[in-house]
Design an enzyme around this catalytic site. Structure first.
Site, PDB file in Angstrom:
ATOM      1  N   ASP A 246       0.857  -1.169   0.000  1.00  0.00           N
ATOM      2  CA  ASP A 246       0.000   0.000   0.000  1.00  0.00           C
ATOM      3  C   ASP A 246       0.906   1.236   0.000  1.00  0.00           C
ATOM      4  OD1 ASP A 246      -2.429   1.628   0.539  1.00  0.00           O
ATOM      5  OD2 ASP A 246      -1.510   1.862   2.519  1.00  0.00           O
TER       6      ASP A 246
ATOM      7  N   ASP B 243      -0.045   5.046   0.956  1.00  0.00           N
ATOM      8  CA  ASP B 243      -0.207   6.022   2.037  1.00  0.00           C
ATOM      9  C   ASP B 243      -0.391   5.339   3.382  1.00  0.00           C
ATOM     10  OD1 ASP B 243      -0.157   8.151   0.141  1.00  0.00           O
ATOM     11  OD2 ASP B 243      -2.236   7.681  -0.353  1.00  0.00           O
TER      12      ASP B 243
ATOM     13  N   ASP C 247       0.756   9.484   5.429  1.00  0.00           N
ATOM     14  CA  ASP C 247      -0.501   9.766   4.743  1.00  0.00           C
ATOM     15  C   ASP C 247      -0.821  11.255   4.784  1.00  0.00           C
ATOM     16  OD1 ASP C 247      -2.916   9.595   3.497  1.00  0.00           O
ATOM     17  OD2 ASP C 247      -3.945   8.559   5.119  1.00  0.00           O
TER      18      ASP C 247
ATOM     19  N   ASN D 126      -5.539   2.866  -3.214  1.00  0.00           N
ATOM     20  CA  ASN D 126      -6.796   3.557  -3.470  1.00  0.00           C
ATOM     21  C   ASN D 126      -6.531   5.060  -3.562  1.00  0.00           C
ATOM     22  OD1 ASN D 126      -8.242   1.170  -3.284  1.00  0.00           O
ATOM     23  ND2 ASN D 126      -8.985   1.546  -1.214  1.00  0.00           N
TER      24      ASN D 126
ATOM     25  N   HIS E  50     -11.488   5.477  -8.348  1.00  0.00           N
ATOM     26  CA  HIS E  50     -12.946   5.588  -8.256  1.00  0.00           C
ATOM     27  C   HIS E  50     -13.445   6.058  -6.898  1.00  0.00           C
ATOM     28  CE1 HIS E  50     -12.295   2.442 -11.471  1.00  0.00           C
ATOM     29  NE2 HIS E  50     -12.865   3.442 -12.107  1.00  0.00           N
TER      30      HIS E  50
ATOM     31  N   ARG F 149     -11.224  -1.184  -6.170  1.00  0.00           N
ATOM     32  CA  ARG F 149     -10.968  -0.486  -4.920  1.00  0.00           C
ATOM     33  C   ARG F 149     -10.827  -1.476  -3.767  1.00  0.00           C
ATOM     34  NH1 ARG F 149     -11.259   4.347  -2.278  1.00  0.00           N
ATOM     35  NH2 ARG F 149     -12.012   4.233  -0.137  1.00  0.00           N
ATOM     36  N   LYS F 150      -9.723  -1.414  -3.057  1.00  0.00           N
ATOM     37  CA  LYS F 150      -9.569  -2.243  -1.875  1.00  0.00           C
ATOM     38  C   LYS F 150     -10.680  -1.903  -0.879  1.00  0.00           C
ATOM     39  CE  LYS F 150      -5.388  -0.641  -1.425  1.00  0.00           C
ATOM     40  NZ  LYS F 150      -4.029  -0.348  -0.898  1.00  0.00           N
TER      41      LYS F 150
ATOM     42  N   ASP G 190      -1.548  -0.877   5.895  1.00  0.00           N
ATOM     43  CA  ASP G 190      -1.764  -0.362   7.240  1.00  0.00           C
ATOM     44  C   ASP G 190      -3.214  -0.398   7.701  1.00  0.00           C
ATOM     45  OD1 ASP G 190      -2.285   1.720   5.307  1.00  0.00           O
ATOM     46  OD2 ASP G 190      -2.382   3.137   6.985  1.00  0.00           O
TER      47      ASP G 190
END
Length: 199
Positions: free
Chosen positions: A22, A24, A30, A65, A101, A110-111, A136
């Protein structure tokens, strides 16, 4: 004579063919809907973690995402510029994939849906089952498992306590997560252990 292991018995976990991260909160701090590459700050240990994976000959990727695009807060070009800075700071990575999206769009990339993980595995020429996803939040590990991959949670200050509590073995930091993966036997070693090898 070497006794063959029962084909249905679980063998020792092998090193993955690819590690997907991932972005951020995992690789960099983030900054919500970040459009400014100058705001990119690597999380301590992230660059070393990625370097260790690459030195082990394992493919790498980022699955992220980025709903700011769907919300009208970011452009694709802004996301690509931030990604490029992350790549410079902690990479390089073999593949970058992101979902643009809105959360309400119903997209399958999208996760926690599996689309990004499955697509990254296809791009890298590996099976999702041979991938590990490090992230995270619960959406990262849920996306991994939905795709048939392994997920490792690395909680931070913004990870919900219930998400951490739901994981049997969360990692204390990204470097520890990678070292856990790299401590496993190579895939050839696992083949010999599970299929008998030569007597």
């Amino acid at each position: 004579m070497t006794k063959r292991r029962d084909a249905h018995a679980p063998g020792p976990a092998a090193r993955p063919a690819a590690v997907l991260f991932d972005r951020d909160g995992t690789l960099v701090h983030d900054v919500p809907y970040n459009a400014d590459p100058d705001l990119v700050r690597a999380i301590p240990g992230a660059a070393d973690a990625v370097r260790l994976v690459r030195e082990a000959g394992i493919r790498t990727g980022v699955v992220s995402n980025q709903s700011g695009i769907g919300r009208g807060l970011l452009t694709h070009e802004e996301v690509r510029r931030v990604n490029a800075r992350v790549d410079e700071a902690v990479g390089p990575f073999d593949v970058w994939l992101y979902c643009p999206h809105h959360p309400g769009s119903g997209c399958r990339c999208r996760k926690p849906h599996p689309g990004l993980v499955s697509a990254a595995a296809r791009y890298l020429g590996v099976r999702p089952a041979d991938c590990v996803v490090i992230g995270d939040i619960a959406a990262d590990v849920r996306a991994a498992r939905a795709a048939g991959a392994e997920g490792i949670l690395v909680p931070n200050a913004t990870t919900l306590p219930r998400e951490t509590a739901a994981e049997a073995e969360p990692a204390p930091d990204i470097l520890a997560a990678v070292r856990r993966v790299l401590a496993r036997p190579g895939r050839d070693s696992v083949f010999r252990a599970t299929d008998g090898g030569s007597a």
